[in-house]
Design an enzyme around this catalytic site. Structure first.
Site, PDB file in Angstrom:
ATOM      1  N   GLU A  60       0.817  -1.220   0.000  1.00 50.67           N
ATOM      2  CA  GLU A  60       0.000   0.000   0.000  1.00 50.67           C
ATOM      3  C   GLU A  60       0.847   1.265   0.000  1.00 50.67           C
ATOM      4  O   GLU A  60       0.476   2.274  -0.598  1.00 50.67           O
ATOM      5  CB  GLU A  60      -0.967   0.001   1.193  1.00 50.67           C
ATOM      6  CG  GLU A  60      -2.248  -0.811   0.957  1.00 50.67           C
ATOM      7  CD  GLU A  60      -2.045  -2.320   0.998  1.00 50.67           C
ATOM      8  OE1 GLU A  60      -0.951  -2.772   1.402  1.00 50.67           O
ATOM      9  OE2 GLU A  60      -2.974  -3.062   0.618  1.00 50.67           O
ATOM     10  N   HIS A 129     -12.603  -4.848   8.109  1.00 48.22           N
ATOM     11  CA  HIS A 129     -12.978  -4.632   6.705  1.00 48.22           C
ATOM     12  C   HIS A 129     -14.293  -3.865   6.580  1.00 48.22           C
ATOM     13  O   HIS A 129     -14.976  -3.997   5.567  1.00 48.22           O
ATOM     14  CB  HIS A 129     -13.114  -5.968   5.967  1.00 48.22           C
ATOM     15  CG  HIS A 129     -11.817  -6.680   5.727  1.00 48.22           C
ATOM     16  ND1 HIS A 129     -11.104  -7.284   6.727  1.00 48.22           N
ATOM     17  CD2 HIS A 129     -11.097  -6.858   4.590  1.00 48.22           C
ATOM     18  CE1 HIS A 129     -10.006  -7.829   6.221  1.00 48.22           C
ATOM     19  NE2 HIS A 129      -9.966  -7.574   4.934  1.00 48.22           N
TER      20      HIS A 129
END
Ligand SMILES: Cc1ncc(C[n+]2csc(CCOP(=O)(O)OP(=O)(O)O)c2C)c(N)n1
Ligand SMILES: [Mg+2]
Lengths: 325, 348
Positions: A60, A129
């Site tokens: 990321e 999530h």
């Protein structure tokens, strides 16, 4: 007009902009060949090829670093971070590098880049999530922050975000991906910093974002039918820039404000709206400013628990009703 | 009390005398000498001004490490990109940043290269390919990849050079950046300035391998390259090779340049955590007297070198005057350049 799902609208918005600007590129994990884990980038690899639509490693920081370095040297970029919870992994890139570099170089660098990410809950994915983290992004000077609630706004705001010379964090709501709506078949370009009054009313203003917008609308319909309460619903859409004019004008009319926020309670975006209204429209108010939020908890996985946590139609309905009584 | 200064010294290797006969144009060598002098004299002045409390906050000097910046600066094309760290004065100057605005930035003046908004740790001059100095360890390796990716897409032939310290090889961003650079065959050269210390901690105590960058190269399909970072010619040659290959599409490189800082990590750090014998041995390997002697050996007249030194001293004096004469930035500057319209407006 064409009927698109919200997920199709994401791809449509990106494709519209990639056709317009041949230098625009995108990157992210599984965005190319797989079309995205949420299928929001289906067809882009086929149309634009592997040089412009890139699969990346699970890195990321490297994804956002590549986006930052490319955008500051003349190549506009759309980067995807798969789930917004993962922004924490590359928060340095967002909060320290992308957001601060223009200021600390006194304007020598610009970052025409969009960071797209799937935000929010109600999908039973559990605490890592599911979180709504738009308030993380909102509190960083130098970023712009949008979160559409409809397919049409998704295309329009994607175009606006891509064309904006500043870095934009673009929150797609994962529980809206399957929803449908009409999208004009011509080029669609919205504007950052414009809220939308999605339902007019006179007794109370309800400001909502993303998944909370359809819930606020449903609650407003019921309040009208069952209680005769006329609710104005504002889809905030853009947290930065923030359309305070639309908000203040609405509160001037209704004299009451409720915010419906999916982010956990502390420092949620509604707190900022309420402080602005408290300061600048205090004498227009007929009652308390009320926040309807997810409690200050990580999100649970079980459906029954998650449904209790995230503001529901019932909770919005009950809160407005009891508060106006 | 435990004290790292009682550990065994890590001593420099002797100068490789063969470098004197390396195929490097004498004019190029003289300009490298000028660059070395600029970096050295500028930073000595910056340190003096810090001790006089005219430079506030902090500085991180490259004194003793100048050969890396000077050697790379000489090997780069004017439109190549540099990414540096908070220890970035030398890299900025080596790309041609003007000394006056650089010094003024250190003093926090409105005539600083960043208008006083960035300070010592963020020197940037996009007009000269100096794309920034970054102060969060590791991030700028990933950003450097982006600039290299952009050059690759635009077919511009520009190469990106990214400098960082030995300590930086232990953060995740280093590994993410190298992997992506290799997978995408990016035109980027990563340069680890191994000065043997991460702040106040010897690098070997906190790193799994003896050569923090070079020993990791194989993990990313890269050649392991160690260069004498105190020999400007060795650096220049290694830089030219890696940059040339990257420019031709040969992909990234990772170079570990062994060096040493004369002074402390930052501010007025006396660097007492280093063995005295080690400090003294590295002082003997100071790149500047060595290069001075090498140029004399190659037939350059002493007078020519001392005139370079005097010119640079005059430039540093002028830069100091320029900086001191600058105004402190006013409130007008405070709220500008947060967004691309020049403002900090977040609402209507
Ligand atoms: C992510 C992060 N962690 C810690 C620091 C504090 N810090 C600043 S410089 C430094 C040492 C870096 O050492 P090295 O990479 O060897 O570079 P050098 O200073 O020796 O040039 C540290 C730990 C930081 N700036 N960023
Ligand atoms: Mg070091």
């Amino acid at each position: 007009m064409a009927e698109l799902t919200y997920r199709e609208a994401v791809a449509a918005g990106i494709a519209q902009e990639m056709r317009r600007d041949p230098s625009l590129v995108m990157l992210g994990e599984d965005v190319a060949a797989a079309g995205g884990v949420f299928k929001t980038t289906v067809g882009l690899l086929d149309e634009f090829g592997p040089d412009r639509v890139r699969d990346t490693p699970i890195s990321e920081q490297a994804i956002l670093g590549a986006a930052m370095g490319a955008s500051m040297t003349g190549v506009p970029v759309i980067a995807e971070i798969m789930f917004s919870d993962f922004l924490a992994v590359c928060w340095d890139m967002i909060a320290n590098e992308i957001a601060k570099s223009r200021y600390m170089t006194d304007g020598q660098v610009s970052f025409p880049l969009v960071i797209r990410t799937a935000n929010g809950g109600a999908a039973r994915f559990g605490a890592q999530h599911s979180q709504s983290v738009e308030n993380w992004a909102m509190m960083i000077p130098g970023l712009k922050v949008v979160a559409p609630s409809t397919p049409a706004d998704t295309v329009a705001l994607m175009a606006a975000a891509v064309r904006d010379p500043d870095p934009v964090i673009f929150f797609e709501h994962k529980s809206l991906f399957a929803t449908k709506g009409e999208v004009p078949e011509v080029e669609v370009v919205g504007r950052l910093g414009e809220a939308s009054i999605v339902r007019e009313g006179s007794d109370a203003t309800v400001a909502a974002l993303a998944l909370m917008v359809p819930r606020a609308l449903e609650a407003a319909d019921r309040l009208q039918q069952e209680e005769g309460i006329s609710v104005e619903v504002i889809d905030v859409r853009s947290l930065v820039p923030l359309d305070t004019k639309t908000l203040l004008a609405s509160v001037e009319k209704t004299s009451r404000l409720f915010t419906v926020e999916e982010n956990p309670r502390l420092c949620g975006w509604g707190a900022e709206l309420i402080s602005i209204v408290g300061e600048e429209a205090f004498w227009n108010l007929d009652g308390p400013l009320v926040r309807i939020t997810t409690p200050h908890i990580p999100l649970p996985a079980a459906a029954s628990l998650e449904d209790l946590a995230i503001p529901s139609v019932d909770r919005i309905y009950e809160t407005v009703k009891s508060s106006l009584r | 009390m435990y004290d790292y200064s009682s550990r065994p010294s890590r001593l420099p290797l002797p100068v490789d005398e063969r470098m004197a006969s390396a195929d490097i144009d004498l004019g190029q060598r003289k300009s490298i000498y000028r660059s070395l002098q600029e970096l050295r004299q500028f930073e000595k002045r910056a340190h003096d001004l810090f001790l006089q409390n005219l430079v506030k906050g902090t500085t991180h000097l490259s004194l003793g490490m100048e050969a890396v910046a000077a050697g790379f600066g000489a090997a780069m094309r004017p439109d190549d990109y540099t990414f540096a760290t908070y220890r970035g004065h030398a890299h900025a100057l080596a790309r041609g940043m003007e000394m006056g605005p650089a010094m003024a930035e250190l003093l926090g003046r409105s005539n600083g290269v960043l208008g006083g908004k960035g300070g010592s740790m963020h020197l940037t001059d996009v007009s000269r390919g100096m794309m920034g100095s970054y102060a969060i360890i590791g991030a700028h390796l990933c950003i450097a990849n982006g600039a290299a990716w952009s050059a690759q897409m635009r077919g511009s032939g520009q190469v990106t050079v990214c400098f960082f310290g030995d300590g930086t090889t232990n953060i995740g961003a280093f590994h993410e950046a190298l992997n992506m650079a290799k997978v995408w065959q990016l035109p980027v050269v990563f340069v680890c300035e191994n000065n043997l210390y991460m702040e106040y901690t010897p690098i070997d105590l906190i790193t799994a391998v003896p050569h923090p960058a070079a020993d990791r190269a194989a993990s990313y399909g890269l050649e392991s390259v160690i260069v004498d970072g105190n020999d400007p010619d060795a650096v220049y040659l290694a830089a030219g090779k890696a940059i040339g290959r990257a420019r031709e599409g040969g992909g990234p490189a990772l170079i570990e340049a062994t060096t040493y800082r004369t002074g402390g990590h930052s501010r007025a750090d006396p660097a007492k955590y280093r063995p005295l014998e080690e400090v003294e041995a590295w002082a003997q390997r100071d790149p500047i007297p060595m290069y001075h002697a090498r140029l004399l050996g190659l037939g350059v007249a002493e007078g020519e070198l001392s005139s370079i030194e005097r010119d640079v001293a005059a430039d540093v004096d002028a830069a100091t005057e320029f900086a001191k004469a600058g105004e402190e930035p006013t409130g007008e500057a405070l709220l500008t350049e947060v967004y691309a319209d020049g403002s900090s407006r977040w609402r209507n």
